[in-house]
Design an enzyme around this catalytic site. Structure first.
Site, mmCIF file in Angstrom:
data_model
loop_
_atom_site.group_PDB
_atom_site.id
_atom_site.type_symbol
_atom_site.label_atom_id
_atom_site.label_comp_id
_atom_site.label_asym_id
_atom_site.label_seq_id
_atom_site.Cartn_x
_atom_site.Cartn_y
_atom_site.Cartn_z
ATOM 1 N N CYS A 1 21.504 1.171 -16.890
ATOM 2 C CA CYS A 1 20.646 1.662 -15.816
ATOM 3 C C CYS A 1 20.539 0.625 -14.697
ATOM 4 O O CYS A 1 21.487 0.445 -13.937
ATOM 5 C CB CYS A 1 19.277 2.056 -16.374
ATOM 6 S SG CYS A 1 18.313 3.111 -15.245
ATOM 7 N N HIS B 1 20.659 5.623 -20.708
ATOM 8 C CA HIS B 1 20.051 4.699 -21.679
ATOM 9 C C HIS B 1 20.582 4.979 -23.088
ATOM 10 O O HIS B 1 19.931 5.661 -23.891
ATOM 11 C CB HIS B 1 18.525 4.833 -21.647
ATOM 12 C CG HIS B 1 17.900 4.189 -20.465
ATOM 13 N ND1 HIS B 1 17.449 2.889 -20.465
ATOM 14 C CD2 HIS B 1 17.692 4.660 -19.202
ATOM 15 C CE1 HIS B 1 16.965 2.585 -19.275
ATOM 16 N NE2 HIS B 1 17.101 3.644 -18.486
ATOM 17 N N GLU C 1 20.680 3.085 -25.568
ATOM 18 C CA GLU C 1 19.895 2.421 -26.615
ATOM 19 C C GLU C 1 18.809 3.325 -27.184
ATOM 20 O O GLU C 1 18.246 3.027 -28.244
ATOM 21 C CB GLU C 1 19.277 1.127 -26.067
ATOM 22 C CG GLU C 1 18.029 1.285 -25.228
ATOM 23 C CD GLU C 1 18.280 1.780 -23.804
ATOM 24 O OE1 GLU C 1 17.302 1.967 -23.059
ATOM 25 O OE2 GLU C 1 19.459 1.982 -23.440
#
Length: 244
Positions: free
Chosen positions: A123, A219, A221
């Site tokens: 990001c 994202h 993660e």
């Protein structure tokens, strides 16, 4: 005859992965004070993929020495990059600048590129990569397009360029979790766009000629059921030597 003892074999060392972090006001227990912090999802993603994460909060110096100790670098998400870094006036909807973090991550990034250290930008991290290489950013996307509700990730499909490193990891298309109101505009030197969303927003950048330099606007993660991108990054970050 006395038998010589077998040498003790040390276990395979897990790659040491630096993750940039916030410095902000935080509350825990009875305390409320300025702290260095990071969403746990980044730490968990690195651990699941086989790495040992270390947090890299903004600090005044030592980026080159620190990068020498790492096997890989994650530029984490966070606040807007200061528009002054790409020669633009701030849009009223752009967040306040965080010069200490911008400067710290810029120095880490350039040190990593100079050493061909594997790098994953998430990001803001992808946006910073683009700016560091001379690119610019769109300071505000249309309302309710990539940031629908406060602190809520939105899933949408992205199309991945055939033949790219990202395509080798994720295939030609995939659904991703995003939360951002800015995006890449003019592309930085040497970078290649390797994914876009349906509205044309740049979703991934790669820097050919390096072991692993990849930025994604989403994202990864936050999705514990899909660690493909972190596994690819950790594979590239395997230590080149057994001792330091």
């Amino acid at each position: 005859m006395t038998r010589e003892p077998h040498p003790i074999r040390e276990p395979h060392r897990r790659p040491l992965i630096g993750i940039t972090s916030y410095q902000d006001e935080a509350a825990w227990s009875v305390w409320r004070q300025r702290a260095s912090l990071l969403p746990q999802t980044y730490v968990d993603a690195v651990v699941r993929a086989g790495g040992t994460p270390v947090l890299l909060p903004p600090q005044p110096g030592g980026a080159e020495h620190l990068v020498d100790a790492l096997d890989g670098l994650v530029l984490a998400g966070g606040p807007d990059v200061d528009p002054a870094r790409y020669g633009a006036a701030a849009d009223p909807r752009t967040g306040p600048p965080h010069p200490a973090r911008d400067d710290w991550e810029d120095r880490l990034l350039h040190a990593a590129l100079a050493r061909d250290l594997p790098l994953l930008g998430v990001c803001r991290g992808m946006q910073l990569l683009n700016v560091a290489l001379g690119g610019t950013l769109l300071q505000h996307l249309p309302e309710r397009s990539h940031q629908i509700v406060p602190a809520g990730f939105v899933r949408h499909p992205v199309a991945v360029e055939d033949g790219s490193r990202l395509a080798g990891v994720l295939g030609g298309a995939t659904d991703v979790s995003c939360y951002h109101h800015q995006a890449v505009d003019r592309i930085g030197r040497g970078l290649q766009v390797t994914a876009r969303s349906a509205d044309g927003t740049v979703e991934a950048l790669e820097l050919p000629g390096h072991r692993f330099v990849l930025g994604v606007q989403w994202h990864p993660e936050t999705d514990p059921d899909d660690d493909r991108l972190f596994h690819a990054f950790l594979t590239a970050s395997q230590p080149r030597e057994t001792t330091r």
